[in-house]
Motif scaffolding. Structure first.
Motif, mmCIF file in Angstrom:
data_model
loop_
_atom_site.group_PDB
_atom_site.id
_atom_site.type_symbol
_atom_site.label_atom_id
_atom_site.label_comp_id
_atom_site.label_asym_id
_atom_site.label_seq_id
_atom_site.Cartn_x
_atom_site.Cartn_y
_atom_site.Cartn_z
ATOM 1 N N ALA A 172 -11.665 53.236 56.546
ATOM 2 C CA ALA A 172 -12.760 52.521 57.198
ATOM 3 C C ALA A 172 -12.651 51.015 56.959
ATOM 4 N N VAL A 173 -12.257 50.626 55.754
ATOM 5 C CA VAL A 173 -12.059 49.210 55.453
ATOM 6 C C VAL A 173 -10.934 48.650 56.316
ATOM 7 N N GLN A 174 -9.878 49.431 56.461
ATOM 8 C CA GLN A 174 -8.746 49.016 57.288
ATOM 9 C C GLN A 174 -9.207 48.694 58.708
ATOM 10 N N GLU A 175 -10.072 49.529 59.255
ATOM 11 C CA GLU A 175 -10.600 49.281 60.598
ATOM 12 C C GLU A 175 -11.456 48.018 60.625
ATOM 13 N N LEU A 176 -12.285 47.839 59.616
ATOM 14 C CA LEU A 176 -13.214 46.714 59.593
ATOM 15 C C LEU A 176 -12.527 45.383 59.293
ATOM 16 N N LEU A 177 -11.292 45.422 58.805
ATOM 17 C CA LEU A 177 -10.565 44.200 58.497
ATOM 18 C C LEU A 177 -9.869 43.592 59.706
ATOM 19 N N ARG A 178 -9.958 44.230 60.858
ATOM 20 C CA ARG A 178 -9.309 43.677 62.052
ATOM 21 C C ARG A 178 -9.858 42.280 62.350
ATOM 22 N N GLY A 179 -8.960 41.316 62.439
ATOM 23 C CA GLY A 179 -9.356 39.948 62.721
ATOM 24 C C GLY A 179 -9.824 39.158 61.515
ATOM 25 N N VAL A 180 -9.791 39.765 60.323
ATOM 26 C CA VAL A 180 -10.264 39.094 59.105
ATOM 27 C C VAL A 180 -9.069 38.584 58.300
ATOM 28 N N PRO A 181 -9.052 37.326 57.885
ATOM 29 C CA PRO A 181 -7.951 36.829 57.049
ATOM 30 C C PRO A 181 -7.918 37.531 55.691
ATOM 31 N N VAL A 182 -6.743 37.922 55.249
ATOM 32 C CA VAL A 182 -6.579 38.578 53.954
ATOM 33 C C VAL A 182 -5.412 37.931 53.217
ATOM 34 N N ARG A 183 -5.324 38.260 51.925
ATOM 35 C CA ARG A 183 -4.210 37.789 51.101
ATOM 36 C C ARG A 183 -3.842 38.869 50.111
ATOM 37 N N GLY A 184 -2.599 38.846 49.634
ATOM 38 C CA GLY A 184 -2.158 39.822 48.654
ATOM 39 C C GLY A 184 -2.669 39.494 47.270
ATOM 40 N N LEU A 185 -2.885 40.541 46.472
ATOM 41 C CA LEU A 185 -3.372 40.391 45.102
ATOM 42 C C LEU A 185 -2.460 41.195 44.176
ATOM 43 N N ALA A 186 -2.001 40.564 43.109
ATOM 44 C CA ALA A 186 -1.074 41.218 42.182
ATOM 45 C C ALA A 186 -1.819 42.128 41.216
ATOM 46 N N SER A 187 -2.395 43.204 41.758
ATOM 47 C CA SER A 187 -3.106 44.177 40.945
ATOM 48 C C SER A 187 -3.046 45.516 41.679
ATOM 49 N N THR A 188 -3.882 46.459 41.266
ATOM 50 C CA THR A 188 -3.913 47.757 41.931
ATOM 51 C C THR A 188 -5.356 48.222 42.070
ATOM 52 N N GLY A 189 -5.619 48.966 43.143
ATOM 53 C CA GLY A 189 -6.932 49.565 43.311
ATOM 54 C C GLY A 189 -7.704 48.985 44.477
ATOM 55 N N GLU A 190 -8.933 49.456 44.603
ATOM 56 C CA GLU A 190 -9.796 49.029 45.698
ATOM 57 C C GLU A 190 -10.388 47.656 45.399
ATOM 58 N N THR A 191 -10.218 46.722 46.309
ATOM 59 C CA THR A 191 -10.749 45.370 46.130
ATOM 60 C C THR A 191 -11.927 45.080 47.054
ATOM 61 N N VAL A 192 -11.967 45.717 48.207
ATOM 62 C CA VAL A 192 -13.042 45.486 49.178
ATOM 63 C C VAL A 192 -13.624 46.838 49.576
ATOM 64 N N THR A 193 -14.912 47.025 49.397
ATOM 65 C CA THR A 193 -15.544 48.297 49.745
ATOM 66 C C THR A 193 -16.014 48.276 51.202
ATOM 67 N N PRO A 194 -16.179 49.462 51.801
ATOM 68 C CA PRO A 194 -16.694 49.503 53.175
ATOM 69 C C PRO A 194 -18.040 48.808 53.326
ATOM 70 N N THR A 195 -18.936 49.006 52.354
ATOM 71 C CA THR A 195 -20.250 48.369 52.423
ATOM 72 C C THR A 195 -20.124 46.853 52.457
ATOM 73 N N ALA A 196 -19.227 46.301 51.648
ATOM 74 C CA ALA A 196 -19.092 44.849 51.563
ATOM 75 C C ALA A 196 -18.556 44.251 52.852
ATOM 76 N N ILE A 197 -17.462 44.770 53.373
ATOM 77 C CA ILE A 197 -16.873 44.180 54.574
ATOM 78 C C ILE A 197 -17.783 44.378 55.777
#
Length: 261
Positions: A172-197
């Motif tokens: 769901a986050v993947q769908e909601l990120l369409r058109g949103v600028p992102v960047r890579g993070l040198a870690s592991t795990g969930e960084t953005v929740t569906p509720t937040a985006i």
């Protein structure tokens, strides 16, 4: 001058972080129970507490949520009815309804079903209703003219959901990120929740660099998880658009480079 609300997300963002940050910006951190009670939602007034929290010696704030577990799987129509029946302000109802609509559309795209048929699991739980609706009310009270968020950080890893472990970002986050600028993070795990985006998009946040502004207040907000190897916490800032006027120099001082030779 117009108000500007800025969120910077070095390690990501969740619904409870949004709730805490907006509570502090609105001056309601100590009285969040009254905000919740006035919202007229089916939630206990002591469901959330915004309190000081420190990580690696850096002080900030954190939301502590205490809600009973429930097995209800609400559909979009159920949540819309809950929002409409609440005592949220009209602007808050608009943002909250839009956020859940975006979530339903994203889940529908993932599962190949119409948004109205989606039975929410994680995002239909009480904590997501709490985060989204109360954050929307707090944003309405702040009433900024401009909303800016940093590009969102993403990294590999897994997230557990009703369908089992899935790679991050969650579908769901993947769908909601369409058109949103992102960047890579040198870690592991969930960084953005569906509720937040969903909330960021529903509220109309732009994504990019710091805008020109005169900062009035800031707060560092921590989530419930600590990601390894990266600076944790989000920075919230509230201020006025534009640059401050240059102060008049004290008499007797010369401009650089204007000294007599």
């Amino acid at each position: 001058m117009s108000g500007v609300l800025v969120i910077r997300t070095p390690s990501g963002l969740s619904g409870d972080m949004l709730l805490a940050g907006l509570a502090v910006m609105a001056g309601e951190a100590a009285d969040i129970g009254s905000v919740l009670a006035a919202a007229g939602l089916p939630l206990p007034p002591d469901a959330v507490e915004i309190r000081p929290h420190a990580l690696q010696g850096i002080s900030g704030w954190q939301a502590r949520v205490r809600l009973p577990h429930e097995h209800a799987h609400r559909r979009l129509g159920d949540i819309m009815a809950l929002i409409e029946a609440s005592h949220l302000s009209a602007p808050a109802k608009t943002v909250a309804a839009r956020a859940f609509t975006l979530l339903a559309e994203a889940e529908g795209a993932v599962h190949g079903r119409p948004p109205g048929e989606i039975a929410f699991h994680e995002v239909g739980a009480l904590d997501s209703i709490l985060d989204t609706c109360v954050a929307a009310e707090l944003l309405a009270r702040i009433a900024p003219d401009r909303l800016v968020c940093s590009p969102l950080p993403l990294c590999d890893g897994t997230v557990r959901c009703a369908h089992g472990p899935l790679p991050t970002p969650a579908p769901a986050v993947q769908e909601l990120l369409r058109g949103v600028p992102v960047r890579g993070l040198a870690s592991t795990g969930e960084t953005v929740t569906p509720t937040a985006i969903a909330f960021l998009r529903a509220a109309g946040f732009a994504f990019g660099y710091w805008p020109e502004m005169v900062i009035r207040q800031t707060a560092r907000i921590y989530g419930g998880r600590v990601l390894p190897g990266v600076p944790n916490g989000a920075l919230f800032a509230l201020g006025d658009a534009g640059l401050a006027p240059v102060e008049q120099r004290p008499k007797g001082l010369t401009e650089p480079g204007s000294e007599s030779t």
